[in-house]
Design a protein around this motif. Structure first.
Motif, PDB file in Angstrom:
ATOM      1  N   VAL A   3       0.793  -1.095   0.147  1.00  0.00           N
ATOM      2  CA  VAL A   3      -0.118  -0.031  -0.063  1.00  0.00           C
ATOM      3  C   VAL A   3       0.899   1.168   0.172  1.00  0.00           C
ATOM      4  O   VAL A   3       2.135   1.195   0.309  1.00  0.00           O
ATOM      5  CB  VAL A   3      -1.008   0.001   1.331  1.00  0.00           C
ATOM      6  CG1 VAL A   3      -2.044  -1.072   1.330  1.00  0.00           C
ATOM      7  CG2 VAL A   3      -0.106   0.058   2.519  1.00  0.00           C
ATOM      8  N   ASP A   4       0.432   2.365  -0.470  1.00  0.00           N
ATOM      9  CA  ASP A   4       1.404   3.502  -0.383  1.00  0.00           C
ATOM     10  C   ASP A   4       0.961   4.343   1.144  1.00  0.00           C
ATOM     11  O   ASP A   4       0.216   3.729   1.908  1.00  0.00           O
ATOM     12  CB  ASP A   4       0.628   4.806  -1.660  1.00  0.00           C
ATOM     13  CG  ASP A   4      -0.556   5.236  -1.375  1.00  0.00           C
ATOM     14  OD1 ASP A   4      -1.406   4.948  -0.571  1.00  0.00           O
ATOM     15  OD2 ASP A   4      -1.155   5.565  -2.458  1.00  0.00           O
TER      16      ASP A   4
ATOM     17  N   ARG B  58      -3.876   3.382  -0.108  1.00  0.00           N
ATOM     18  CA  ARG B  58      -4.148   2.865  -1.528  1.00  0.00           C
ATOM     19  C   ARG B  58      -3.371   1.616  -1.659  1.00  0.00           C
ATOM     20  O   ARG B  58      -2.147   1.683  -1.779  1.00  0.00           O
ATOM     21  CB  ARG B  58      -4.154   4.065  -2.479  1.00  0.00           C
ATOM     22  CG  ARG B  58      -4.517   3.506  -3.790  1.00  0.00           C
ATOM     23  CD  ARG B  58      -4.883   4.954  -4.749  1.00  0.00           C
ATOM     24  NE  ARG B  58      -3.256   5.199  -5.060  1.00  0.00           N
ATOM     25  CZ  ARG B  58      -2.471   4.888  -5.975  1.00  0.00           C
ATOM     26  NH1 ARG B  58      -2.996   4.006  -7.092  1.00  0.00           N
ATOM     27  NH2 ARG B  58      -1.128   5.064  -6.072  1.00  0.00           N
TER      28      ARG B  58
ATOM     29  N   LEU C  27      -1.517  -1.003  -3.726  1.00  0.00           N
ATOM     30  CA  LEU C  27      -0.720  -0.879  -5.133  1.00  0.00           C
ATOM     31  C   LEU C  27      -0.747  -2.152  -5.809  1.00  0.00           C
ATOM     32  O   LEU C  27      -0.595  -2.211  -6.935  1.00  0.00           O
ATOM     33  CB  LEU C  27       0.761  -0.155  -4.928  1.00  0.00           C
ATOM     34  CG  LEU C  27       0.785   1.215  -4.255  1.00  0.00           C
ATOM     35  CD1 LEU C  27       2.234   1.485  -3.976  1.00  0.00           C
ATOM     36  CD2 LEU C  27       0.119   2.221  -5.204  1.00  0.00           C
ATOM     37  N   GLY C  28      -0.729  -3.137  -4.877  1.00  0.00           N
ATOM     38  CA  GLY C  28      -0.655  -4.407  -5.452  1.00  0.00           C
ATOM     39  C   GLY C  28       0.045  -5.487  -4.541  1.00  0.00           C
ATOM     40  O   GLY C  28       0.053  -5.337  -3.475  1.00  0.00           O
TER      41      GLY C  28
ATOM     42  N   GLY D 196      -0.099  -4.962  -9.611  1.00  0.00           N
ATOM     43  CA  GLY D 196      -1.726  -4.715  -9.201  1.00  0.00           C
ATOM     44  C   GLY D 196      -2.304  -4.347 -10.400  1.00  0.00           C
ATOM     45  O   GLY D 196      -2.157  -4.893 -11.478  1.00  0.00           O
ATOM     46  N   LYS D 197      -2.856  -3.089 -10.367  1.00  0.00           N
ATOM     47  CA  LYS D 197      -3.547  -2.465 -11.694  1.00  0.00           C
ATOM     48  C   LYS D 197      -2.227  -2.241 -12.478  1.00  0.00           C
ATOM     49  O   LYS D 197      -2.456  -2.009 -13.833  1.00  0.00           O
ATOM     50  CB  LYS D 197      -4.243  -1.048 -11.211  1.00  0.00           C
ATOM     51  CG  LYS D 197      -5.610  -1.427 -10.668  1.00  0.00           C
ATOM     52  CD  LYS D 197      -6.470  -0.223 -10.314  1.00  0.00           C
ATOM     53  CE  LYS D 197      -7.644  -0.515  -9.599  1.00  0.00           C
ATOM     54  NZ  LYS D 197      -8.389   0.751  -9.194  1.00  0.00           N
ATOM     55  N   GLU D 198      -1.307  -1.839 -11.861  1.00  0.00           N
ATOM     56  CA  GLU D 198       0.068  -1.499 -12.786  1.00  0.00           C
ATOM     57  C   GLU D 198       1.199  -2.396 -12.381  1.00  0.00           C
ATOM     58  O   GLU D 198       0.949  -2.876 -11.041  1.00  0.00           O
ATOM     59  CB  GLU D 198       0.497  -0.151 -12.679  1.00  0.00           C
ATOM     60  CG  GLU D 198      -0.419   0.886 -13.198  1.00  0.00           C
ATOM     61  CD  GLU D 198      -0.091   2.430 -12.648  1.00  0.00           C
ATOM     62  OE1 GLU D 198       1.065   2.521 -13.051  1.00  0.00           O
ATOM     63  OE2 GLU D 198      -0.833   3.187 -12.015  1.00  0.00           O
TER      64      GLU D 198
ATOM     65  N   ASP E  12       6.285   4.346  -0.419  1.00  0.00           N
ATOM     66  CA  ASP E  12       6.200   5.717  -0.898  1.00  0.00           C
ATOM     67  C   ASP E  12       7.042   5.643  -2.124  1.00  0.00           C
ATOM     68  O   ASP E  12       8.208   6.302  -2.270  1.00  0.00           O
ATOM     69  CB  ASP E  12       7.118   6.716   0.059  1.00  0.00           C
ATOM     70  CG  ASP E  12       6.633   7.974  -0.064  1.00  0.00           C
ATOM     71  OD1 ASP E  12       5.953   8.422  -0.956  1.00  0.00           O
ATOM     72  OD2 ASP E  12       7.333   8.964   0.536  1.00  0.00           O
ATOM     73  N   PRO E  13       6.317   5.430  -3.453  1.00  0.00           N
ATOM     74  CA  PRO E  13       7.031   5.121  -4.594  1.00  0.00           C
ATOM     75  C   PRO E  13       7.265   6.657  -5.196  1.00  0.00           C
ATOM     76  O   PRO E  13       6.529   7.713  -4.821  1.00  0.00           O
ATOM     77  CB  PRO E  13       5.740   4.675  -5.637  1.00  0.00           C
ATOM     78  CG  PRO E  13       4.528   4.201  -4.579  1.00  0.00           C
ATOM     79  CD  PRO E  13       4.948   5.031  -3.332  1.00  0.00           C
TER      80      PRO E  13
ATOM     81  N   LEU F  72       4.913  -2.154 -10.893  1.00  0.00           N
ATOM     82  CA  LEU F  72       5.939  -1.261 -10.388  1.00  0.00           C
ATOM     83  C   LEU F  72       6.976  -1.951 -10.033  1.00  0.00           C
ATOM     84  O   LEU F  72       7.000  -3.265  -9.542  1.00  0.00           O
ATOM     85  CB  LEU F  72       5.308  -0.343  -9.060  1.00  0.00           C
ATOM     86  CG  LEU F  72       4.039  -0.009  -9.267  1.00  0.00           C
ATOM     87  CD1 LEU F  72       3.423   0.624  -7.659  1.00  0.00           C
ATOM     88  CD2 LEU F  72       4.243   1.362  -9.987  1.00  0.00           C
TER      89      LEU F  72
END
Length: 165
Positions: free
Chosen positions: A107-108, A112, A114-115, A133-135, A159-160, A137
């Motif tokens: 999660v961020d 949220r 992230l995957g 996830g949706k993308e 924290d991307p 990373l």
């Protein structure tokens, strides 16, 4: 992969004519692979005691219990070797076994999703987490980008870096 076993190496092929194998160790100290007691195949159907014989190109030479000829050794090529989780040393709080990170939710910092971690890569400059996830990373596994790993909760907070620029 199971929670009670961790992959610590693989058989890369036969070495010599008397059943010796070329062993690729996934341990931080490659020779430690021989100290984890009998190792099993991934499916658990075979167990081997390992005696290291010598360094060889791309790994270690080793004798496996029950393997007496080149044909037997060659037939094991590609076999992964698994150690009981409790045989491995405990790690400091800021270090993790890759197997513990695979599958964790990421999660961020705002919560949220992230995957999930699909793989960890190490190309020499430090570990990279592959998060799908949706993308997809690729996150550097540094304290700045991954400030929190909570194994008990099964979650990583990341924290991307901004990619909008």
């Amino acid at each position: 992969m199971t929670a009670d076993r961790i992959c610590v190496g693989a058989i890369a092929g036969a070495f010599g004519v008397h059943g010796e194998v070329r062993l690729k160790s996934f341990c931080a100290e490659p020779r430690d692979i021989a100290g984890y007691g009998p190792l099993t195949t991934e499916d658990g159907t075979r167990s081997f005691t390992i005696r290291l014989t010598r360094p060889v190109t791309g790994g270690l030479g080793a004798r496996l219990s029950g393997v007496t000829g080149r044909e037997q050794a060659e037939a094991l090529k590609g076999t992964t070797l698994w150690a009981p989780r409790d045989a491995l040393p405990s790690l400091p709080d800021d270090e993790f076994y890759h197997a513990d990170l695979i599958g964790l939710e990421v999660v961020d910092t705002g919560g949220r999703v992230l995957g999930r971690v699909r793989a960890i890569f190490d190309h020499g400059a430090g570990d990279i987490l592959e998060v799908v996830g949706k993308e997809q990373l690729l996150l550097p596994f540094t304290r700045a980008v991954v400030p929190t790993v909570d194994l008990a909760a099964g979650r990583i907070v990341a924290d991307p870096p901004d990619t909008d620029e």
